[in-house]
Design an enzyme around this catalytic site. Structure first.
Site, PDB file in Angstrom:
ATOM      1  N   SER A  22       0.855  -1.178   0.000  1.00 21.97           N
ATOM      2  CA  SER A  22       0.000   0.000   0.000  1.00 21.97           C
ATOM      3  C   SER A  22       0.890   1.226   0.000  1.00 21.97           C
ATOM      4  O   SER A  22       2.036   1.166   0.468  1.00 21.97           O
ATOM      5  CB  SER A  22      -0.872   0.009   1.255  1.00 21.97           C
ATOM      6  N   TYR A  35      -2.498  -0.950  10.320  1.00 20.24           N
ATOM      7  CA  TYR A  35      -2.483  -1.190   8.880  1.00 20.24           C
ATOM      8  C   TYR A  35      -1.164  -0.703   8.277  1.00 20.24           C
ATOM      9  O   TYR A  35      -0.508  -1.421   7.514  1.00 20.24           O
ATOM     10  CB  TYR A  35      -3.670  -0.491   8.210  1.00 20.24           C
TER      11      TYR A  35
END
Length: 126
Positions: A22, A35
């Site tokens: 990401s 995350y």
């Protein structure tokens, strides 16, 4: 998964390893610390594996690191992103993200940030 497939790839010096990380593995934001940490881990794993393959002269095994910005899947509903990015970059459509990722993989691109604007925070950290 990598442990299961890498030995055969090395034996044949052929294959392609894709790490889905990401943009939040390249820089962080508030409210998604866990995350971000997991994605930083994925980026670190990918970089280490890529260097290992190069050191072992395994040039037939390609690697691609995919770093999309927030994808509109509902996972980030209610998450507030950095104010400087809020109005500039809307969440990505899933199909577009997959299409851009596949183009990079098929072109044997080593890394892709989606959208391209995500390269800026990554490059400014260096």
């Amino acid at each position: 998964m990598t442990k299961a497939f890498l030995p055969q790839m090395k034996a044949k010096n052929h294959g392609h390893i894709v790490t889905i990380a990401s943009a939040l593995g390249l820089f962080s934001t508030a409210c998604v610390e866990d995350y971000c940490a997991s994605k930083f881990g994925a980026v670190g794993f990918h970089e280490s594996l890529t260097h290992e393959l190069l050191a072992d002269n395994q040039d037939g095994i390609k690697t691609t690191l995919v770093c999309p910005y927030i994808v509109d899947t509902g996972m980030f509903a209610g998450c507030e992103i950095r104010k400087e990015l809020q109005n500039l970059i809307p969440p990505l459509e899933p199909l577009y993200t997959v299409q851009q990722s596949m183009k990079a993989i098929l072109a044997e691109q080593q890394m892709i940030c989606i959208p391209r604007l995500m390269y800026i925070p990554f490059l400014t950290r260096a």
